[in-house]
Design a protein around this motif. Structure first.
Motif, PDB file in Angstrom:
ATOM      1  N   ASP A  72       1.094  -1.088   0.387  1.00 32.01           N
ATOM      2  CA  ASP A  72      -0.147   0.084   0.125  1.00 32.01           C
ATOM      3  C   ASP A  72       0.862   1.165   0.301  1.00 32.01           C
ATOM      4  N   ASN A  73       0.587   2.108  -0.250  1.00 32.83           N
ATOM      5  CA  ASN A  73       1.075   3.527  -0.475  1.00 32.83           C
ATOM      6  C   ASN A  73       0.747   4.787   0.645  1.00 32.83           C
TER       7      ASN A  73
ATOM      8  N   HIS B 149       1.980   7.146   1.706  1.00 30.47           N
ATOM      9  CA  HIS B 149       2.062   9.072   2.247  1.00 30.47           C
ATOM     10  C   HIS B 149       1.073   9.286   2.888  1.00 30.47           C
TER      11      HIS B 149
ATOM     12  N   SER C 171      -2.427   9.112   0.819  1.00 32.44           N
ATOM     13  CA  SER C 171      -2.771   7.464   0.477  1.00 32.44           C
ATOM     14  C   SER C 171      -3.927   7.999   1.412  1.00 32.44           C
TER      15      SER C 171
END
Length: 321
Positions: free
Chosen positions: A174-175, A177, A181
């Motif tokens: 997953d991202n 950020h 995100s």
């Protein structure tokens, strides 16, 4: 079966959360001829490069998992990139696959294709019956176009291009950020950092009342491969030429407050949760009706609590600890 497993499968977007999960699942089933291409090897925004790739490789199946994705903040901040890049990637891949004679393709969309105020749970047939959620309308329109691209090549050329619409996904890859995100990875990071710093409270976007459905990404990968292995007759029993996509969900939803509490538990954060009502909530509820997929013989395997623990372990394993 050996011939089936030896087919050449191109997974576009293999470095993303969904694409990497599809590769993992295909390998676990014994598929040995899986093709991938990193962005520096193949820019999916470059039409000529994509056409050349398909013409110079003998590809039997395509999983189109490549997309520009993000949460409310990212969709609100970069609407031009979200509509342009997603439109171009799906048009390049689907058209080039057709030109190269690829008969089977799976397009991955999103639950945000449905109207903001769609009746819950959302059935596939409510597509294009109302206004979209404004915060992610450009992304949603691009994904709707991908569905219609697949339908159009099926109707005109007899292709077998299928579309699956996952609910909100989470898990390994997953991202995380801090701003761009989605809700689960954003909160995993926020709670983890608060735990390390000993913060007494963590702020959560919105009121906490919207309800969302979540699916562990390895379940999504398994559903995608399941859909692709269905015989054409089995697939056509549950779709129509003008409504050829199916939902992939867990079948239940929780409030953002409940999700935040479960994530805090998985991370081991024991402070207070404070909800910032000045931030947008997005759609009030997004639960998908996945009865068509259930009728095809597939059910999710990973419960939310266990999935969040796996996701946090993956977050730590990716060097965020």
């Amino acid at each position: 079966m050996a011939d089936h497993l030896s087919q050449t499968i191109f997974v576009a977007g293999h470095r993303g959360m969904v694409g990497s999960a599809i590769v993992r699942h295909l390998k676990s089933l014994g598929y040995s001829n899986i093709m991938t291409a990193a962005r520096d090897e193949l820019n999916l925004l470059d039409q000529a490069a994509v056409q050349h790739y398909f013409q110079t490789h003998q590809i039997d199946q395509v999983y189109l998992a490549a997309a520009k994705v993000g949460g409310i903040h990212a969709n609100n901040t970069y609407p031009a990139e979200f509509i342009y890049e997603n439109l171009v990637v799906e048009a390049n891949v689907i058209h080039s696959a057709h030109q190269a004679g690829v008969q089977k393709l799976l397009f991955l969309g999103s639950s945000c294709i449905y109207p903001r105020m769609a009746p819950q749970p959302m059935k596939e047939e409510v597509l294009l019956t109302g206004a979209l959620e404004p915060t992610n309308e450009p992304y949603a329109i691009a994904k709707i176009a991908g569905i219609k691209l697949c339908e159009s090549y099926n109707r005109q050329y007899g292709r077998d291009y299928r579309s699956v619409m996952p609910t909100n996904l989470y898990g390994p890859g997953d991202n995380y950020h801090p701003e761009n995100s989605h809700v689960i990875p954003a909160l995993i990071r926020r709670f983890h950092e608060a735990k390390l710093k000993g913060d007494a409270e963590v702020w959560v976007w919105g009121s906490g009342t919207p309800r969302r459905e979540f699916l562990y990404v390895d379940d999504m990968a398994a559903a995608s491969v399941h859909v692709m292995t269905l015989l054409p007759g089995q697939w056509q029993e549950v779709v129509t030429p003008m409504c050829s996509h199916i939902n992939v969900g867990s079948g239940s939803d929780q409030s953002i407050r409940e999700i935040a509490e479960l994530i805090a538990q998985a991370v081991g954060y024991t402070g207070d949760l404070v909800f910032d009502t000045s931030k947008p909530d997005g759609a009030p509820r997004k639960l998908m009706d996945s009865t068509k997929l259930s009728a095809m013989g597939w059910q999710p395997q990973v419960a939310l609590g266990a999935g969040l623990k796996h996701a946090y372990e993956a977050f730590l394993g990716a060097g965020h600890g």
